[in-house]
Design an enzyme around this catalytic site. Structure first.
Site, short mmCIF file in Angstrom:
data_model
loop_
_atom_site.label_atom_id
_atom_site.label_comp_id
_atom_site.label_asym_id
_atom_site.label_seq_id
_atom_site.Cartn_x
_atom_site.Cartn_y
_atom_site.Cartn_z
N SER A 135 -2.23 -4.61 0.81
CA SER A 135 -2.42 -3.37 1.57
C SER A 135 -1.29 -2.42 1.22
CB SER A 135 -2.38 -3.68 3.08
OG SER A 135 -2.27 -2.50 3.84
N TYR A 148 0.34 -8.33 10.70
CA TYR A 148 -0.49 -7.96 9.56
C TYR A 148 0.38 -7.49 8.39
CZ TYR A 148 -4.04 -5.53 6.79
OH TYR A 148 -4.87 -5.12 5.77
#
Length: 240
Positions: A135, A148
């Site tokens: 990400s 996350y």
């Protein structure tokens, strides 16, 4: 990499980025194997000519389910795409520790364990690839999603080390760094989102080019800012 004729395993391939990767790679001539948890979506994928394996990768049993589903089948490309977020914001409430554990497993432990389990077969292929989907938040974290961000940053670090270990072999290691993509995980978020179709297209283009990184969409700008002024990238993203 030449996509046509390759057997590609995609985790989390029933929805979002994973489904678009599966559809586009299949259209390019790949033999696609996906994993997922939703029975109806798995059935749909089988109807579309894909091999679909029911596997919950939020725990160790999911790894065994994938390996059983492959039944010794050779894999040319492993795409570790499955991922999830979890609520972990002390400004709102105490974190859900069970959700944290599932995120740690799905986002970090499962990719590493699948790489270890499939390394021997990948080494037998004349041209092979490992694609780890991290990400833009692996570059600079957000305050609202620390677990996350931590898992994606850890997978980014692992990917870079793995690439160095496999340098000079036939196994190429690609890291894909998407921005905010319009998927089920981001459904409640406002703001600009990249389509999963375009995200998948850019990742596959990086696969074809044997790139080390696919900085997708706005992540290209974040990466450029981080290279010049890491403190500024962190300041921008921390409140994201």
């Amino acid at each position: 990499m030449q996509i046509t004729g390759k057997t590609v395993l995609i985790t989390g391939g029933t929805d979002g980025i994973g489904r678009e990767l599966a559809l586009q790679l299949q259209a390019a001539g790949a033999d696609v194997v996906i994993t997922g948890r939703d029975a109806a979506r798995l059935t749909r994928a089988r109807g579309e000519g894909m091999t679909a394996i029911a596997a919950d990768l939020t725990g160790p049993d999911g790894i065994e389910a994938v390996l059983r589903g492959l039944a010794g089948r050779s894999v040319d490309v492993l795409i570790n795409n499955a991922g999830m977020g979890t609520e972990h914001d002390f400004r709102i409430a105490l974190p859900d520790q069970n959700g944290d554990e599932q995120s740690l497993w799905l986002n970090l432990h499962a990719p590493i364990r699948l790489i270890v389990a499939l390394m021997s077969t990948l080494k037998t292929r004349p041209e092979a690839m490992i694609v780890n989907v991290t990400s833009g938040l692996a570059i600079a974290p957000s305050a609202g999603a620390p677990v996350y961000c931590a898992t994606k940053a850890a997978l980014r670090s692992y990917t870079q080390s793995l690439r160095a270990q496999l340098a000079g072999t036939q196994i190429h290691v690609l890291e894909a760094l998407p921005p905010v993509v319009d998927t089920a995980m981001t459904r409640t978020r406002g703001g600009r989102k990249l389509s999963p179709q375009e995200c998948a297209r850019q990742i596959i283009a990086a696969m074809r080019a044997n790139a080390d990184e696919a900085n997708v969409g706005m992540v290209r700008i974040l990466k450029a800012v981080h290279q010049v002024a890491p403190w500024l990238a962190r300041r921008i993203m921390i409140g994201f």
